[in-house]
Write an enzyme that holds these catalytic residues in place. Structure first.
Site, PDB file in Angstrom:
ATOM      1  N   PRO A 279      14.682 119.428   6.788  1.00 46.50           N
ATOM      2  CA  PRO A 279      15.142 118.358   7.662  1.00 46.50           C
ATOM      3  C   PRO A 279      15.587 118.873   9.025  1.00 46.50           C
ATOM      4  O   PRO A 279      16.169 119.952   9.130  1.00 46.50           O
ATOM      5  CB  PRO A 279      16.352 117.794   6.902  1.00 46.50           C
ATOM      6  CG  PRO A 279      16.892 118.973   6.159  1.00 46.50           C
ATOM      7  CD  PRO A 279      15.691 119.818   5.786  1.00 46.50           C
ATOM      8  N   ARG A 317      12.336 111.599  24.953  1.00 47.68           N
ATOM      9  CA  ARG A 317      11.892 110.705  23.871  1.00 47.68           C
ATOM     10  C   ARG A 317      11.544 109.283  24.319  1.00 47.68           C
ATOM     11  O   ARG A 317      10.504 108.772  23.917  1.00 47.68           O
ATOM     12  CB  ARG A 317      12.920 110.677  22.730  1.00 47.68           C
ATOM     13  CG  ARG A 317      13.208 112.057  22.124  1.00 47.68           C
ATOM     14  CD  ARG A 317      13.937 111.986  20.780  1.00 47.68           C
ATOM     15  NE  ARG A 317      13.054 111.525  19.742  1.00 47.68           N
ATOM     16  CZ  ARG A 317      13.060 110.317  19.237  1.00 47.68           C
ATOM     17  NH1 ARG A 317      13.917 109.418  19.665  1.00 47.68           N
ATOM     18  NH2 ARG A 317      12.203 109.984  18.305  1.00 47.68           N
ATOM     19  N   CYS A 352      10.381 110.880  39.794  1.00 44.53           N
ATOM     20  CA  CYS A 352       9.389 110.044  40.481  1.00 44.53           C
ATOM     21  C   CYS A 352       8.260 109.629  39.555  1.00 44.53           C
ATOM     22  O   CYS A 352       7.094 110.010  39.749  1.00 44.53           O
ATOM     23  CB  CYS A 352       8.853 110.797  41.677  1.00 44.53           C
ATOM     24  SG  CYS A 352      10.195 111.146  42.805  1.00 44.53           S
ATOM     25  N   TYR A 380      15.759 116.776  19.049  1.00 38.78           N
ATOM     26  CA  TYR A 380      14.647 116.553  19.985  1.00 38.78           C
ATOM     27  C   TYR A 380      15.148 116.023  21.325  1.00 38.78           C
ATOM     28  O   TYR A 380      14.471 115.243  21.994  1.00 38.78           O
ATOM     29  CB  TYR A 380      13.584 115.622  19.356  1.00 38.78           C
ATOM     30  CG  TYR A 380      13.143 116.116  17.998  1.00 38.78           C
ATOM     31  CD1 TYR A 380      12.448 117.321  17.884  1.00 38.78           C
ATOM     32  CD2 TYR A 380      13.460 115.439  16.824  1.00 38.78           C
ATOM     33  CE1 TYR A 380      12.070 117.811  16.644  1.00 38.78           C
ATOM     34  CE2 TYR A 380      13.094 115.922  15.582  1.00 38.78           C
ATOM     35  CZ  TYR A 380      12.399 117.106  15.500  1.00 38.78           C
ATOM     36  OH  TYR A 380      12.027 117.597  14.267  1.00 38.78           O
TER      37      TYR A 380
HETATM   38  N1  LLP Z   1       8.870 120.665   9.091  1.00 32.40           N
HETATM   39  C1  LLP Z   1       7.768 120.653   9.840  1.00 32.40           C
HETATM   40  C2  LLP Z   1       6.613 121.469   9.441  1.00 32.40           C
HETATM   41  C3  LLP Z   1       7.716 119.864  11.015  1.00 32.40           C
HETATM   42  O1  LLP Z   1       6.613 119.858  11.753  1.00 32.40           O
HETATM   43  C4  LLP Z   1       8.845 119.085  11.372  1.00 32.40           C
HETATM   44  C5  LLP Z   1       8.838 118.262  12.585  1.00 32.40           C
HETATM   45  C6  LLP Z   1       9.989 119.146  10.551  1.00 32.40           C
HETATM   46  C7  LLP Z   1       9.965 119.939   9.405  1.00 32.40           C
HETATM   47  C8  LLP Z   1      11.249 118.388  10.858  1.00 32.40           C
HETATM   48  O2  LLP Z   1      11.073 117.029  10.846  1.00 32.40           O
HETATM   49  P1  LLP Z   1      12.342 116.056  10.972  1.00 32.40           P
HETATM   50  O3  LLP Z   1      13.183 116.202   9.750  1.00 32.40           O
HETATM   51  O4  LLP Z   1      13.086 116.459  12.183  1.00 32.40           O
HETATM   52  O5  LLP Z   1      11.737 114.717  11.122  1.00 32.40           O
HETATM   53  N2  LLP Z   1       9.721 115.426  18.988  1.00 32.40           N
HETATM   54  C9  LLP Z   1       9.581 114.376  18.000  1.00 32.40           C
HETATM   55  C10 LLP Z   1       9.634 114.905  16.595  1.00 32.40           C
HETATM   56  C11 LLP Z   1       8.596 115.953  16.290  1.00 32.40           C
HETATM   57  C12 LLP Z   1       8.690 116.476  14.893  1.00 32.40           C
HETATM   58  C13 LLP Z   1       7.726 117.577  14.651  1.00 32.40           C
HETATM   59  N3  LLP Z   1       7.840 118.195  13.366  1.00 32.40           N
HETATM   60  C14 LLP Z   1      10.627 113.306  18.265  1.00 32.40           C
HETATM   61  O6  LLP Z   1      11.391 113.422  19.210  1.00 32.40           O
HETATM   62  O7  LLP Z   1      10.681 112.311  17.554  1.00 32.40           O
END
Ligand code: LLP
Length: 432
Positions: A279, A317, A352, A380
Site C-alpha cells: 500500500p 493530480r 501558464c 503522490y
Molecule cells: N505496487 C505497485 C507495483 C505499484 O505500481 C503501485 C502504484 C503501488 C504498489 C501502490 O499503489 P497505491 O497503494 O498507492 O494505490 N500517481 C498516481 C498513482 C500511481 C500509482 C502507481 N503504482 C496518483 O496520483 O493517483
C-alpha cells in the site's frame, strides 16, 4: 473533518496540535505538511488487518519518499516496495531492511538490478522474460542467486482512472499467465535464480474489495498449479491499490480488506503462503495536506478565480487525472464574511496553462492572503512535484503532537540551476 485535523476554538485549523497558520508563518507557502499520528495509524491498520497470518506489508515508496516518512515507517518495521534504484537508496539511507524490500517495474536497468542484488533485497518482481534473462546473467556473473516473483497481469478491471489501472491485458505491466508459469519453471531449474512468489498489482485508488479478492484467487490458483508440479510458492504479493476517500467515495476499511483476503485464503485448500501487500496511498494520502496562500482574486464575466501560490508543479493530480482534492479555509471566515453567501471559485495556480488548477467549482469565501489547505495530498503529492515554470519545489514539514519539523527545505533559486553548467554572469551587468 479528516483524522488529525481539527478546528480550534479560535476558528483556525490544527493538524494534530499545531496551528496550520503557525506552520505557514514559520515555513512559508506552498508547503506540504504531514501528520506523524495519521501516518502511523494508517500504517498500523495494515499490520492489524493481517494479524495472525504470515504477512509482510511493503510501503510503496513512490507514494511518498521523504526520508523522514520512510524512517518513521522503517522504525515501525516496514517493508518497502521500490520501483527504482533511487527509491532503493532512500530506503537504505534511513536504515530500512533490504531483506524486506520488493522491487517492481518494467524497466529495471542493469545498474539497478546489480545494486539490488548486492544489498540482498527480498524479491525481484519480474515483469518480462527479457528482464529475467538479464537478472539471471547478472546473478551468475556475481555468483549469487536472485529471488524472484513473476508479476502477473491478471486482466482484472480495477475500475479506476485509466492512467493508474495496471492489471488490464493491454497494459505494459506484468506477464501473461503462460509466460509467468514459464518464468517460474525456468527460474526453478536455473542455478542463479530462485522463484519464491507470485505478484500482482492491478491498479490504484481501487474502491471495491472484489478486484482484490479476484487477484488473490487468481494467484492462489496459479500457486496450486505450480505446487502440483512440485514447485514451492512461499509468498503471494497482492500489490497496493486500496483507495482513500477524497470526496464521497465509499472505501472499505483496511480491516475489511484484511478480512476479505483472509476469507479467500481460508477457502483455499493449499497451505497458506505468506501474504504481501504494497500500500502507498492508503497509508500516506490522508496523512498529508498542502498549505497554499491566496495571492489574488480575479473575477471575469464567466468565472471567479482564486489564484493561489501553489500550482500544478507542486500538486499535479488535479491537472493530470482530473483528481478531486478537498480545499478548506484554514481560518474560518469571520461572522461578517459568513453572512455573505458562498460563491463558486476556480482555485488555480500561477502556471501558464489552463490545466493548472487545484480545484474547480469550489464553494468558498476566499480573501486575498487567506490560507487554504488542500487535503489528502500525502501520497503522490510532493513526489510528483517538478520545477515547471522554474518554480522551486515546496518545503515539507512533519507534525508530531505539538512539534513541527522541517523535513525538506524549500528549494532556492540557486537550486533551480544547480545541475546546469552555466557561463559566468555577463560582465558589466548588475544582478545584485
Ligand atoms: N505496487 C505497485 C507495483 C505499484 O505500481 C503501485 C502504484 C503501488 C504498489 C501502490 O499503489 P497505491 O497503494 O498507492 O494505490 N500517481 C498516481 C498513482 C500511481 C500509482 C502507481 N503504482 C496518483 O496520483 O493517483
Amino acid at each position: 473533518m479528516r483524522p488529525g485535523l481539527q478546528r480550534g476554538e479560535d476558528g483556525s485549523l490544527y493538524w494534530e496540535e499545531v496551528a496550520l497558520e503557525a506552520i505557514a508563518a514559520r515555513f512559508g507557502t506552498p508547503c506540504y505538511v504531514y501528520s506523524r499520528a495519521v501516518l502511523e495509524a494508517n500504517w498500523r491498520a495494515f499490520g492489524q488487518a493481517l494479524e495472525g497470518r504470515p504477512h509482510l506489508v511493503c510501503f510503496a515508496v513512490k507514494a511518498n519518499s521523504n526520508l523522514a516518512v520512510l524512517e518513521l515507517l522503517a522504525r515501525l518495521g516496514a517493508g518497502f516496495d521500490v520501483v527504482s534504484g533511487g527509491e532503493l537508496e532512500r530506503v537504505l539511507r534511513v536504515g530500512g531492511d533490504p531483506a524486506r524490500v520488493v522491487f517492481a517495474g518494467v524497466g529495471k536497468s542493469r545498474a539497478e538490478l546489480e545494486r539490488a542484488l548486492e544489498v540482498g533485497i527480498r524479491c525481484f518482481n519480474v515483469e518480462s522474460g527479457a528482464e529475467l534473462e538479464r537478472l539471471e546473467e547478472i546473478a551468475a556473473a556475481h555468483g549469487v542467486q536472485a529471488p524472484i516473483a513473476p508479476r502477473l497481469n491478471p486482466d482484472i478491471d480495477a475500475a479506476t482512472h485509466p492512467y493508474i489501472a495496471t492489471g488490464l491485458r493491454d497494459s505494459k505491466f506484468g506477464l501473461e499467465r503462460r509466460q509467468a508459469l514459464h518464468c517460474y519453471r525456468h527460474a526453478a531449474a536455473a542455478p542463479h535464480l530462485r522463484p519464491i512468489g507470485l505478484a500482482c498489482h492491478i491498479g490504484s485508488q481501487v474502491l471495491d474489495l472484489k478486484p482484490f479478492r479476484e487477484t488473490l484467487k487468481y494467484l492462489l490458483q496459479l500457486a496450486d498449479k505450480l505446487r502440483a508440479e512440485g514447485l514451492e510458492v512461499e509468498h503471494l504479493d497482492c500489490g497496493g491499490g486500496l483507495g482513500i476517500r477524497y470526496r464521497d467515495e465509499q472505501i472499505p476499511a483496511t480491516a475489511e480488506l484484511g478480512r476479505a483476503l483472509g476469507a479467500v485464503l481460508d477457502e483455499s485448500k493449499t497451505p497458506h503462503p505468506e501474504l504481501l501487500l504494497e500500500p502507498g496511498r492508503a497509508v500516506a494520502g490522508p496523512a498529508g495536506l498542502l498549505l497554499t496562500r491566496v495571492e489574488y482574486l480575479k473575477e471575469t464575466t464567466a468565472q471567479r478565480f482564486a489564484i493561489v501560490d501553489a500550482a500544478m508543479n507542486d500538486l499535479l493530480r488535479p491537472a493530470l487525472y482530473n483528481a478531486w482534492h478537498e480545499i478548506v479555509e484554514v481560518r474560518a471566515p469571520d461572522p461578517n464574511v459568513l453572512a455573505k453567501p458562498e460563491q463558486t471559485w476556480e482555485v488555480v495556480g500561477p502556471i501558464c496553462e489552463t490545466g493548472d488548477l487545484l480545484g474547480s467549482g469550489r464553494r468558498l469565501r476566499p480573501a486575498p492572503g487567506a490560507l487554504l489547505a488542500v487535503l489528502d495530498t500525502g501520497a503522490y503529492g510532493a513526489v510528483m512535484a517538478s520545477n515547471y515554470n522554474s518554480r522551486p519545489r515546496p518545503c515539507e514539514v512533519l507534525v508530531d503532537g505539538t512539534e513541527a519539523r522541517l523535513v525538506r527545505r524549500r528549494e532556492t533559486t540557486e537550486d533551480l540551476w544547480r545541475t546546469e553548467p552555466h557561463p559566468p554572469k555577463a560582465p558589466g551587468r548588475k544582478h545584485n
